[in-house]
Design a protein around this motif. Structure first.
Motif, mmCIF file in Angstrom:
data_model
loop_
_atom_site.group_PDB
_atom_site.id
_atom_site.type_symbol
_atom_site.label_atom_id
_atom_site.label_comp_id
_atom_site.label_asym_id
_atom_site.label_seq_id
_atom_site.Cartn_x
_atom_site.Cartn_y
_atom_site.Cartn_z
ATOM 1 N N ARG A 52 0.867 -1.185 0.000
ATOM 2 C CA ARG A 52 0.000 0.000 0.000
ATOM 3 C C ARG A 52 0.898 1.227 0.000
ATOM 4 N NH1 ARG A 52 -4.697 0.058 -1.455
ATOM 5 N NH2 ARG A 52 -5.218 1.766 -0.091
ATOM 6 N N LEU A 53 0.654 2.127 -0.918
ATOM 7 C CA LEU A 53 1.476 3.324 -1.021
ATOM 8 C C LEU A 53 0.734 4.561 -0.538
ATOM 9 C CD1 LEU A 53 3.124 2.628 -4.484
ATOM 10 C CD2 LEU A 53 4.120 2.275 -2.229
ATOM 11 N N GLY A 54 -0.410 4.867 -1.142
ATOM 12 C CA GLY A 54 -1.126 6.074 -0.744
ATOM 13 C C GLY A 54 -0.264 7.303 -0.888
ATOM 14 N N ALA A 55 0.597 7.313 -1.902
ATOM 15 C CA ALA A 55 1.591 8.371 -2.045
ATOM 16 C C ALA A 55 1.222 9.353 -3.142
ATOM 17 C CB ALA A 55 2.941 7.741 -2.376
ATOM 18 N N GLN A 56 1.784 10.535 -3.044
ATOM 19 C CA GLN A 56 1.678 11.487 -4.144
ATOM 20 C C GLN A 56 2.485 10.955 -5.319
ATOM 21 O OE1 GLN A 56 2.855 15.344 -2.808
ATOM 22 N NE2 GLN A 56 1.144 15.551 -1.412
ATOM 23 N N GLU A 57 3.666 10.480 -5.053
ATOM 24 C CA GLU A 57 4.522 9.881 -6.070
ATOM 25 C C GLU A 57 5.288 8.737 -5.431
ATOM 26 O OE1 GLU A 57 6.810 12.315 -8.885
ATOM 27 O OE2 GLU A 57 6.057 14.020 -7.741
ATOM 28 N N ALA A 58 5.627 7.743 -6.248
ATOM 29 C CA ALA A 58 6.435 6.628 -5.776
ATOM 30 C C ALA A 58 7.304 6.156 -6.924
ATOM 31 C CB ALA A 58 5.546 5.495 -5.273
ATOM 32 N N LEU A 59 8.390 5.473 -6.578
ATOM 33 C CA LEU A 59 9.204 4.858 -7.608
ATOM 34 C C LEU A 59 9.716 3.519 -7.122
ATOM 35 C CD1 LEU A 59 12.522 5.000 -6.998
ATOM 36 C CD2 LEU A 59 12.148 7.377 -7.495
ATOM 37 N N VAL A 60 9.992 2.656 -8.099
ATOM 38 C CA VAL A 60 10.605 1.360 -7.846
ATOM 39 C C VAL A 60 11.903 1.345 -8.641
ATOM 40 C CG1 VAL A 60 10.384 -1.144 -8.092
ATOM 41 C CG2 VAL A 60 8.345 0.252 -7.598
ATOM 42 N N TYR A 61 13.028 1.200 -7.957
ATOM 43 C CA TYR A 61 14.338 1.114 -8.616
ATOM 44 C C TYR A 61 14.844 -0.307 -8.459
ATOM 45 C CZ TYR A 61 19.341 1.345 -9.356
ATOM 46 O OH TYR A 61 20.612 1.094 -9.798
ATOM 47 N N VAL A 62 15.197 -0.949 -9.564
ATOM 48 C CA VAL A 62 15.685 -2.325 -9.533
ATOM 49 C C VAL A 62 17.208 -2.312 -9.434
ATOM 50 C CG1 VAL A 62 15.774 -4.529 -10.747
ATOM 51 C CG2 VAL A 62 13.696 -3.117 -10.856
ATOM 52 N N ALA A 63 17.721 -2.752 -8.304
ATOM 53 C CA ALA A 63 19.164 -2.801 -8.083
ATOM 54 C C ALA A 63 19.780 -4.052 -8.706
ATOM 55 C CB ALA A 63 19.472 -2.757 -6.591
ATOM 56 N N ALA A 64 19.043 -5.161 -8.690
ATOM 57 C CA ALA A 64 19.555 -6.418 -9.246
ATOM 58 C C ALA A 64 18.373 -7.294 -9.659
ATOM 59 C CB ALA A 64 20.410 -7.137 -8.208
ATOM 60 N N GLY A 65 18.647 -8.161 -10.616
ATOM 61 C CA GLY A 65 17.617 -9.078 -11.090
ATOM 62 C C GLY A 65 16.616 -8.371 -11.974
ATOM 63 N N GLY A 66 15.402 -8.869 -11.952
ATOM 64 C CA GLY A 66 14.338 -8.293 -12.768
ATOM 65 C C GLY A 66 13.034 -8.976 -12.446
#
Length: 128
Positions: A52-66
């Motif tokens: 659950r985010l409920g955010a104005q903005e969010a991001l997902v950054y992938v450091a490894a894998g996929g």
């Protein structure tokens, strides 16, 4: 004042095939802070819990894998060093690919954006 936290000091949640460490937020620092961040590690082929985010903005950054992310009823393919940007997103779910998934999920807590503003964009590592 800067604060250093080590992995064994961070609040964690775990489930079958996934773990989530709270890197920043009220649970980590004991007080409200202007952002929240968590590290999600998911075993190959497994899914993490819906976040659950409920955010104005969010991001997902992938450091490894996929793997893939699901938000707004759509699926987004994520590769190493890609970024999924979400505007006014209430929830995101992650699923690891064959190499597993190690991702940072960051959000700015606060009231959500306008209803119906389901905006998402995946940036590949070469676009950043």
């Amino acid at each position: 004042m800067p604060v250093v936290r080590h992995p064994d000091e961070l609040p964690a949640q775990r489930g079958p095939g996934w773990s989530e460490l709270a890197w920043a937020g009220a649970a980590t620092f004991g007080t409200a802070v202007p952002m929240e961040a968590r590290r999600c590690v998911i075993d190959p082929g497994d899914a993490g819990r819906a976040m659950r985010l409920g955010a104005q903005e969010a991001l997902v950054y992938v450091a490894a894998g996929g793997g893939t992310a699901e938000a707004f009823g759509e699926h987004f393919v994520l590769g190493r060093e890609s970024v999924l940007w979400l505007a006014s997103c209430e929830e995101v779910s992650l699923r690891a690919g064959a190499e597993g998934l190690d991702a940072l999920v960051a959000e700015q807590p606060g009231p959500g954006g306008q209803a119906g503003s389901a905006l998402a964009k995946v940036f590949a590592s070469g676009e950043l």
